[in-house]
Scaffold this active site. Structure first.
Site, PDB file in Angstrom:
ATOM      1  N   GLU A   1      20.213  16.349  19.818  1.00 19.33           N
ATOM      2  CA  GLU A   1      19.497  15.394  18.971  1.00 19.33           C
ATOM      3  C   GLU A   1      19.651  14.010  19.569  1.00 19.33           C
ATOM      4  O   GLU A   1      20.552  13.772  20.380  1.00 19.33           O
ATOM      5  CB  GLU A   1      20.113  15.379  17.556  1.00 19.33           C
TER       6      GLU A   1
ATOM      7  N   HIS B   1      15.288   5.836   7.138  1.00 15.14           N
ATOM      8  CA  HIS B   1      14.430   6.648   7.999  1.00 15.14           C
ATOM      9  C   HIS B   1      13.160   5.841   8.225  1.00 15.14           C
ATOM     10  O   HIS B   1      12.550   5.379   7.261  1.00 15.14           O
ATOM     11  CB  HIS B   1      14.122   7.991   7.339  1.00 15.14           C
TER      12      HIS B   1
ATOM     13  N   ARG C   1      16.568   4.179  15.653  1.00 11.88           N
ATOM     14  CA  ARG C   1      16.028   4.262  14.290  1.00 11.88           C
ATOM     15  C   ARG C   1      15.939   2.923  13.562  1.00 11.88           C
ATOM     16  O   ARG C   1      14.941   2.620  12.928  1.00 11.88           O
ATOM     17  CB  ARG C   1      16.960   5.146  13.461  1.00 11.88           C
TER      18      ARG C   1
ATOM     19  N   HIS D   1      17.894   6.551   3.521  1.00 13.08           N
ATOM     20  CA  HIS D   1      18.168   7.927   3.934  1.00 13.08           C
ATOM     21  C   HIS D   1      19.641   8.299   3.770  1.00 13.08           C
ATOM     22  O   HIS D   1      19.965   9.403   3.380  1.00 13.08           O
ATOM     23  CB  HIS D   1      17.764   8.051   5.404  1.00 13.08           C
TER      24      HIS D   1
ATOM     25  N   ARG E   1      25.309   5.880  11.145  1.00 18.06           N
ATOM     26  CA  ARG E   1      25.708   7.282  11.276  1.00 18.06           C
ATOM     27  C   ARG E   1      25.031   7.937  12.475  1.00 18.06           C
ATOM     28  O   ARG E   1      23.838   7.783  12.698  1.00 18.06           O
ATOM     29  CB  ARG E   1      25.283   8.018  10.005  1.00 18.06           C
TER      30      ARG E   1
END
Ligand SMILES: Cc1cc2nc3c(=O)[nH]c(=O)nc-3n(C[C@H](O)[C@H](O)[C@H](O)COP(=O)(O)OP(=O)(O)OC[C@H]3O[C@@H](n4cnc5c(N)ncnc54)[C@H](O)[C@@H]3O)c2cc1C
Length: 530
Positions: free
Chosen positions: A125, A244, A290, A349, A384
């Site tokens: 990922e 997100h 992100r 998120h 995170r």
């Protein structure tokens, strides 16, 4: 004890131990299983499997288990994502216990994907330097993990699950939590029930529904954070919230996700004028980190130019086959992503901050442990790393079980749950004007881009709303919101998930975690609200 309670008490309530777990997501159920055969009671606001972010996880769990991977590499990626304030000792501990917890999950029947030789299939990922994500059928990890755990829990006689019990208060005696008060019938009952307990484990999940736009289920509304703070627990890093970047903006609550894989496949972000704005902001454009993409999208939406994910060229006619879930969400809203750009907006998120716990999941209040997203263990720092949150939930839930087993004698039977009295306060929160105002204010001022003036306005608004709506469930949410807003005001820099337009750079002197009690937050709020 009231006759009513007497008559509704099932036989299985007899001989129950005095451990109460709040929450039936991954952290709560894993802790209950690890405590077995010790009797425990799990109180969950919704039927287990519903109302929990755990069941919605699409990626998987990170664990350094592939031949080329090491704990050090996983740690390095975690430290890099956390933007300088990860607690390295705790992160190393979590990472090193990851493989054993994956084996536990396999033992509970989780059907993780395997290769032809039967070895775990590990995926890669974003921001992970190795293939280390265990998944189930691509994007089904959360649902499959929860199904396996629920089946095991249902077969475990020592676990009593009370579904539809919304916990409203932790009963604190001095610096000791001695039980909880819950409202049955999905929180709609007038009668409240007290569960005296010598150990309370808080596993109530995140804070998404404090915001107008979120990917989290409605039960993730900061109640646990608020209740723990009211009981005197220290809260850490509350300002760090992860967004997100591309939730689908079709007015659904919670907002469906337009998965990052679409951008990975070449979909571009444009505004209403058709301008590809991410190329102005980062060399990697749509594939930037992100938080940078989230800010880019937010800025276009705020300026009234709108933000859209254009998949028409990159995915086009393959959309229904490749991304059936996203396709269905769009089509239900009258948008055909094969030919039309998808309107998007950033959505809350994940909460990196939470109730401060130590390596054994102990909070700063005696009798109260906590695990999962409601906590701040220090492993996420300011941001995170994807798929580290499910890992954190299982590692610390297991450590709590060991700690409690070591501390409390085996034979502690508890008193019956007690009638906590009738309370006819209007319990339906969903349509309250104050809740809507709170969520609007949090999104506007404690969202992707923050500044001092906006945060002060928000804090004044929270104090005003608390004055109007004194119901305990609203108060729990407002308390959590106040902790986030005051912590965000105090951190005069930008780092990880926390971006201040008036302090856009990181400040070396502030490269540390923050710790705050409710008293601290209230003092700051009182100074601002006057
Ligand atoms: C769409 C989505 C995708 C994600 N994908 C991933 C991923 O791929 N990998 C990853 O690591 N993380 C992922 N995450 C994050 C991860 O799912 C969560 O952080 C994790 O599941 C939290 O687990 P938990 O047990 O702490 O909370 P939850 O699973 O949210 O469970 C909380 C429980 O507490 C209950 N509850 C809440 N308030 C009360 C109350 N007052 N009284 C009683 N019960 C209460 C809830 O009903 C629920 O049972 C994702 C999150 C979302 C929303």
């Amino acid at each position: 004890m009231s006759t009513k309670l007497e008559s509704m008490r099932p036989q299985s309530w007899q001989g129950v131990d005095d451990i109460v777990i709040i929450g039936g997501g991954l952290a709560g159920l894993f802790c209950a299983l690890k405590l077995a055969p010790r009797p425990v009671t799990v109180l969950a606001a919704a039927p287990i499997g519903q109302g929990a972010s755990s069941a919605w996880a699409q990626g998987g769990i990170a664990a350094a288990m592939s031949p080329g991977d090491t704990f050090d590499k996983h740690l390095a990626d975690t430290l890099a994502a956390g933007a300088g304030i990860v607690d390295e000792r705790i992160a190393r501990l979590m990472i090193s216990e990851g493989p054993d917890r994956i084996r536990d999950l396999l033992g509970y029947g989780v059907p993780f994907d395997r290769d032809l030789e039967g070895q775990l299939l590990l995926s890669r990922e974003a921001a992970h330097s190795e293939r280390r994500i265990v998944r189930v059928k691509g994007d089904q990890a959360g649902r499959a993990i929860m199904e396996a755990l629920i089946a095991t829990v249902r077969k475990t006689p020592s676990i009593r699950v009370m579904e539809g019990y919304v916990v409203e208060e932790l009963v604190a005696e001095g610096r000791f939590v001695s039980g909880v008060i819950a409202r049955p019938d999905a929180g709609q009952s007038k009668t409240r029930v007290a569960f005296p307990a010598r150990a309370v484990v808080l596993c109530s999940g995140g804070i998404g529904h404090l915001y107008q736009v979120t990917t989290n289920p409605a039960e993730a509304r900061g109640a646990g954070l608020g209740m723990a703070a009211k009981a005197g627990a220290m809260i850490a890093d509350a300002e760090f919230v992860q967004y997100h970047p591309t939730a689908i903006d079709i007015g659904q609550d919670p907002a469906p996700l337009a998965t990052e894989a679409l951008r990975g496949d070449g979909a571009i972000l444009i505004n209403r004028a058709g301008h590809r704005f991410m190329t102005d902001l980062h060399a990697d454009a749509e594939l930037a980190p992100r938080d940078i993409v989230a800010r880019g999208v937010f800025a276009e939406v705020k300026a009234g130019r709108g933000a859209f994910l254009d998949c028409t060229k990159a995915v086009g006619a393959h959309f229904p086959d490749l991304f059936p879930t996203v396709y269905a969400s769009c089509m239900a809203a009258g948008i055909d992503p094969v030919t039309q750009p998808i309107p998007v907006v950033p959505a809350v998120h994940y909460h990196m901050g939470g109730v401060l716990v130590d390596a054994d999941g102990k909070t700063t209040v005696d009798g109260l442990w906590a695990a999962g997203e409601v906590t701040s263990t220090g492993v996420h720092g300011a941001n995170r790393l994807a798929s580290n949150s499910l890992l954190e939930a299982v590692v610390f839930a297991a450590r709590i079980a060991e700690n409690i087993k070591g501390m409390l004698p085996e034979s502690s039977l508890y008193e019956w749950p007690k009638d906590a009295g009738e309370n006819d306060e209007l319990v339906t929160l969903e349509d309250s004007a104050e809740l809507k105002a709170l969520r609007r204010g949090m999104s506007a001022h404690a969202g992707v881009i923050r500044d001092a003036e906006g945060l002060k306005d928000l804090i004044r608004e929270i104090v005003r709303l608390e004055g109007i709506n004194k119901r305990v469930r609203f108060s729990n949410m407002a308390t959590a919101a106040k902790l986030i807003a005051t912590a965000a005001l105090k951190r005069e820099e930008s780092r990880g998930g926390h971006y201040r337009s008036d302090f856009p750079e990181p400040v070396e002197a502030l490269r540390h975690r923050t710790f705050m009690t409710l008293k601290d937050a209230e003092r700051i709020a009182a100074e601002i609200a006057g």
